[in-house]
Design an enzyme around this catalytic site. Structure first.
Site, mmCIF file in Angstrom:
data_model
loop_
_atom_site.group_PDB
_atom_site.id
_atom_site.type_symbol
_atom_site.label_atom_id
_atom_site.label_comp_id
_atom_site.label_asym_id
_atom_site.label_seq_id
_atom_site.Cartn_x
_atom_site.Cartn_y
_atom_site.Cartn_z
ATOM 1 N N ASN A 1 -29.120 2.040 -26.957
ATOM 2 C CA ASN A 1 -29.114 3.498 -26.970
ATOM 3 C C ASN A 1 -29.652 4.037 -25.649
ATOM 4 O O ASN A 1 -30.539 3.455 -25.018
ATOM 5 C CB ASN A 1 -29.832 4.084 -28.187
ATOM 6 C CG ASN A 1 -31.217 3.565 -28.435
ATOM 7 O OD1 ASN A 1 -31.581 2.475 -28.026
ATOM 8 N ND2 ASN A 1 -32.026 4.354 -29.126
ATOM 9 N N GLU B 1 -30.907 7.676 -24.132
ATOM 10 C CA GLU B 1 -31.259 9.060 -24.486
ATOM 11 C C GLU B 1 -31.162 9.985 -23.285
ATOM 12 O O GLU B 1 -31.136 9.539 -22.130
ATOM 13 C CB GLU B 1 -32.659 9.075 -25.116
ATOM 14 C CG GLU B 1 -32.657 8.272 -26.412
ATOM 15 C CD GLU B 1 -33.950 8.340 -27.195
ATOM 16 O OE1 GLU B 1 -34.991 8.740 -26.631
ATOM 17 O OE2 GLU B 1 -33.896 7.984 -28.393
ATOM 18 N N CYS C 1 -25.729 6.484 -28.915
ATOM 19 C CA CYS C 1 -26.207 5.404 -29.779
ATOM 20 C C CYS C 1 -25.747 4.049 -29.236
ATOM 21 O O CYS C 1 -24.714 3.948 -28.559
ATOM 22 C CB CYS C 1 -25.650 5.551 -31.181
ATOM 23 S SG CYS C 1 -26.223 7.002 -32.070
ATOM 24 N N GLU D 1 -24.379 1.590 -30.772
ATOM 25 C CA GLU D 1 -23.063 1.170 -31.277
ATOM 26 C C GLU D 1 -21.940 1.769 -30.444
ATOM 27 O O GLU D 1 -20.948 1.112 -30.136
ATOM 28 C CB GLU D 1 -22.879 1.634 -32.731
ATOM 29 C CG GLU D 1 -23.865 1.046 -33.715
ATOM 30 C CD GLU D 1 -25.133 1.880 -33.880
ATOM 31 O OE1 GLU D 1 -25.614 2.454 -32.874
ATOM 32 O OE2 GLU D 1 -25.641 1.948 -35.005
ATOM 33 N N CYS E 1 -20.847 7.502 -35.108
ATOM 34 C CA CYS E 1 -20.520 6.127 -34.701
ATOM 35 C C CYS E 1 -19.588 5.466 -35.705
ATOM 36 O O CYS E 1 -18.676 4.733 -35.333
ATOM 37 C CB CYS E 1 -21.785 5.294 -34.525
ATOM 38 S SG CYS E 1 -22.662 5.689 -32.997
HETATM 39 N N1 THU Z 1 -29.704 5.332 -32.766
HETATM 40 C C1 THU Z 1 -28.834 4.332 -32.441
HETATM 41 O O1 THU Z 1 -28.722 3.955 -31.270
HETATM 42 N N2 THU Z 1 -28.114 3.770 -33.426
HETATM 43 C C2 THU Z 1 -28.253 4.064 -34.760
HETATM 44 O O2 THU Z 1 -27.584 3.456 -35.575
HETATM 45 C C3 THU Z 1 -29.186 5.097 -35.180
HETATM 46 C C4 THU Z 1 -29.835 5.873 -34.096
HETATM 47 C C5 THU Z 1 -30.552 5.896 -31.709
HETATM 48 C C6 THU Z 1 -30.230 7.275 -31.248
HETATM 49 C C7 THU Z 1 -31.581 7.707 -30.699
HETATM 50 O O3 THU Z 1 -31.705 7.249 -29.371
HETATM 51 C C8 THU Z 1 -32.596 6.982 -31.540
HETATM 52 O O4 THU Z 1 -31.884 5.921 -32.162
HETATM 53 C C9 THU Z 1 -33.263 7.834 -32.595
HETATM 54 O O5 THU Z 1 -32.319 8.486 -33.368
#
Ligand code: THU
Length: 136
Positions: free
Chosen positions: A44, A46, A55, A57, A91
């Protein structure tokens, strides 16, 4: 004797180490297994707008697509939490479009917490089959 570690799980754990998470501190790793057995990882990433956060995925999928991959078998998602981290709704939609009914393995740093089919996580998907012209 212990079973050998799943290389796709290892790839997701490795990808997680690159997570850029200054706002949530919640590092996620994902890895997609292509039809020819390659593992493509993503973490991920941000953004200060929060809404532009990517995300793990989605990062794994767009990396794979941009490398020319078009067929996938499995996805692993890893976070350092006691509860599994399932893909968010956006996703799931993207994974369905390009991965179809993938096997989705959810894990933490200790091991596998659950295995699902994407069809069960997205039971009534919108997809290209529904883009028919409305008849007049
Ligand atoms: N996040 C993911 O990367 N994948 C998931 O399946 C759930 C959430 C990330 C997005 C964000 O950077 C952090 O987790 C908190 O939501």
């Amino acid at each position: 004797m212990d079973a050998p570690p799943d290389p796709l799980l290892q790839a997701a754990r490795q990808a997680r180490l690159q997570a850029i998470v200054p706002y949530s501190g919640f590092a996620v790793g994902a890895a997609l297994e292509t039809a020819d057995g390659e593992a493509i990882g993503g973490c991920n990433i941000e953004n200060a707008t929060l809404g532009l956060t990517l995300c793990a995925e989605r990062v794994a999928m767009v990396k794979a697509l941009s490398e020319g991959q078009r067929a996938f078998r499995r996805l692993v998602v890893v976070a350092d939490t006691p509860m599994p981290t399932p893909p968010c709704g956006a996703c799931r939609q993207l994974l369905w479009e390009f991965g179809g009914d993938l096997e989705v393995m959810l894990a933490n740093l200790e091991g596998v917490l659950g295995i699902h089919k994407l069809r069960d996580l997205l039971p009534l998907p919108f997809d290209a089959r529904l883009l028919r012209k409305v008849t007049s």
